[in-house]
Scaffold this motif. Structure first.
Motif, PDB file in Angstrom:
ATOM      1  N   ALA A  58     -10.209  -8.709 -12.576  1.00 52.13           N
ATOM      2  CA  ALA A  58      -9.568  -9.831 -11.895  1.00 52.13           C
ATOM      3  C   ALA A  58      -9.555  -9.579 -10.396  1.00 52.13           C
ATOM      4  O   ALA A  58      -9.800  -8.468  -9.936  1.00 52.13           O
ATOM      5  CB  ALA A  58      -8.135 -10.016 -12.398  1.00 52.13           C
ATOM      6  N   GLY A  59      -9.248 -10.630  -9.652  1.00 53.80           N
ATOM      7  CA  GLY A  59      -9.039 -10.549  -8.213  1.00 53.80           C
ATOM      8  C   GLY A  59      -7.614 -10.985  -7.914  1.00 53.80           C
ATOM      9  O   GLY A  59      -7.177 -12.032  -8.393  1.00 53.80           O
ATOM     10  N   LEU A  60      -6.876 -10.166  -7.177  1.00 54.53           N
ATOM     11  CA  LEU A  60      -5.480 -10.461  -6.856  1.00 54.53           C
ATOM     12  C   LEU A  60      -5.262 -10.470  -5.357  1.00 54.53           C
ATOM     13  O   LEU A  60      -5.897  -9.714  -4.627  1.00 54.53           O
ATOM     14  CB  LEU A  60      -4.546  -9.373  -7.399  1.00 54.53           C
ATOM     15  N   LEU A  61      -4.324 -11.274  -4.921  1.00 57.96           N
ATOM     16  CA  LEU A  61      -3.792 -11.187  -3.564  1.00 57.96           C
ATOM     17  C   LEU A  61      -2.431 -10.517  -3.679  1.00 57.96           C
ATOM     18  O   LEU A  61      -1.586 -10.968  -4.458  1.00 57.96           O
ATOM     19  CB  LEU A  61      -3.619 -12.568  -2.945  1.00 57.96           C
ATOM     20  N   ALA A  62      -2.234  -9.439  -2.939  1.00 57.79           N
ATOM     21  CA  ALA A  62      -0.972  -8.699  -2.995  1.00 57.79           C
ATOM     22  C   ALA A  62      -0.479  -8.414  -1.579  1.00 57.79           C
ATOM     23  O   ALA A  62      -1.281  -8.223  -0.666  1.00 57.79           O
ATOM     24  CB  ALA A  62      -1.171  -7.387  -3.749  1.00 57.79           C
ATOM     25  N   PRO A  63       0.840  -8.363  -1.397  1.00 58.47           N
ATOM     26  CA  PRO A  63       1.381  -8.016  -0.088  1.00 58.47           C
ATOM     27  C   PRO A  63       1.065  -6.563   0.267  1.00 58.47           C
ATOM     28  O   PRO A  63       1.184  -5.677  -0.573  1.00 58.47           O
ATOM     29  CB  PRO A  63       2.897  -8.202  -0.254  1.00 58.47           C
ATOM     30  N   LEU A  64       0.650  -6.321   1.488  1.00 58.11           N
ATOM     31  CA  LEU A  64       0.384  -4.952   1.943  1.00 58.11           C
ATOM     32  C   LEU A  64       1.636  -4.079   1.884  1.00 58.11           C
ATOM     33  O   LEU A  64       1.551  -2.887   1.618  1.00 58.11           O
ATOM     34  CB  LEU A  64      -0.164  -4.973   3.373  1.00 58.11           C
ATOM     35  N   LYS A  65       2.794  -4.684   2.099  1.00 57.53           N
ATOM     36  CA  LYS A  65       4.049  -3.920   2.114  1.00 57.53           C
ATOM     37  C   LYS A  65       4.355  -3.270   0.765  1.00 57.53           C
ATOM     38  O   LYS A  65       5.073  -2.287   0.694  1.00 57.53           O
ATOM     39  CB  LYS A  65       5.215  -4.792   2.556  1.00 57.53           C
ATOM     40  N   LEU A  99      -7.364  -7.447  -3.941  1.00 55.80           N
ATOM     41  CA  LEU A  99      -7.674  -6.312  -4.800  1.00 55.80           C
ATOM     42  C   LEU A  99      -8.661  -6.740  -5.880  1.00 55.80           C
ATOM     43  O   LEU A  99      -8.386  -7.696  -6.614  1.00 55.80           O
ATOM     44  CB  LEU A  99      -6.406  -5.768  -5.476  1.00 55.80           C
ATOM     45  N   GLY A 100      -9.771  -6.064  -5.958  1.00 56.54           N
ATOM     46  CA  GLY A 100     -10.721  -6.280  -7.047  1.00 56.54           C
ATOM     47  C   GLY A 100     -10.383  -5.303  -8.157  1.00 56.54           C
ATOM     48  O   GLY A 100     -10.379  -4.094  -7.938  1.00 56.54           O
ATOM     49  N   LEU A 101     -10.039  -5.811  -9.340  1.00 57.54           N
ATOM     50  CA  LEU A 101      -9.572  -4.977 -10.438  1.00 57.54           C
ATOM     51  C   LEU A 101     -10.575  -4.882 -11.573  1.00 57.54           C
ATOM     52  O   LEU A 101     -11.331  -5.815 -11.823  1.00 57.54           O
ATOM     53  CB  LEU A 101      -8.282  -5.555 -11.037  1.00 57.54           C
ATOM     54  N   GLU A 102     -10.517  -3.758 -12.263  1.00 60.98           N
ATOM     55  CA  GLU A 102     -11.249  -3.570 -13.504  1.00 60.98           C
ATOM     56  C   GLU A 102     -10.197  -3.275 -14.574  1.00 60.98           C
ATOM     57  O   GLU A 102      -9.315  -2.432 -14.373  1.00 60.98           O
ATOM     58  CB  GLU A 102     -12.205  -2.390 -13.383  1.00 60.98           C
ATOM     59  N   TRP A 103     -10.261  -3.993 -15.705  1.00 60.03           N
ATOM     60  CA  TRP A 103      -9.320  -3.748 -16.789  1.00 60.03           C
ATOM     61  C   TRP A 103      -9.603  -2.397 -17.423  1.00 60.03           C
ATOM     62  O   TRP A 103     -10.746  -2.012 -17.597  1.00 60.03           O
ATOM     63  CB  TRP A 103      -9.393  -4.841 -17.851  1.00 60.03           C
TER      64      TRP A 103
END
Length: 142
Positions: A58-65, A99-103
């Motif tokens: 998946a691709g996620l947007l996450a806060p840097l904090k 973030l590019g994720l791999e399950w």
């Protein structure tokens, strides 16, 4: 509404929960999830927004904090969680990273359940937004 696309170099079809033609900096769509640290007493890392997903990752947007670690759990609800590993990170601006994720793990059924719930949620959000616009237009006419 989710967009389904097969891209060269990818093993799985990918569901996009936003318009892939729009830059990540200007997007407002996606599906909210919680991120949790691995381990028995792994605490909550924070929230993120799923921008796209496939059976492979998946691709996620996450806060840097939130300082997301390289491995964590993605939780949609209490019964649906999938372990993930970060393959790559890309800074979007001074507050967000992609973030590019791999399950991780071999349980395809859990991934499929997550994909179905996210897709169903994306359709529900689209219909709810349509109803809000429709009601607003009717009020303006009446």
């Amino acid at each position: 509404m989710p967009y389904l696309r097969q891209q060269p170099g990818r093993s799985f079809y990918r569901w996009y929960f936003y318009d892939p033609q729009q830059s990540l900096q200007t997007q407002t769509k996606g599906i909210a999830v919680k991120l949790k640290r691995p381990g028995w007493f792994g605490g909550e890392i924070g929230s993120a927004v799923v921008k796209d997903m496939s059976m492979g990752g998946a691709g996620l947007l996450a806060p840097l904090k939130d300082k997301v670690p390289d491995e964590f759990w993605v939780l949609y609800d209490k019964s649906t969680q999938v372990k993930a590993r970060v393959c790559y990170r890309k800074a979007i601006n001074d507050k967000l990273e992609f973030l590019g994720l791999e399950w991780q793990g071999k349980d395809r059924a859990v991934r499929l359940t997550l994909l179905r719930k996210l897709r169903r949620r994306a359709f529900t959000l689209k219909q709810d937004n349509f109803r809000l616009v429709e009601v607003s237009q009717q009020q303006n006419l009446g």
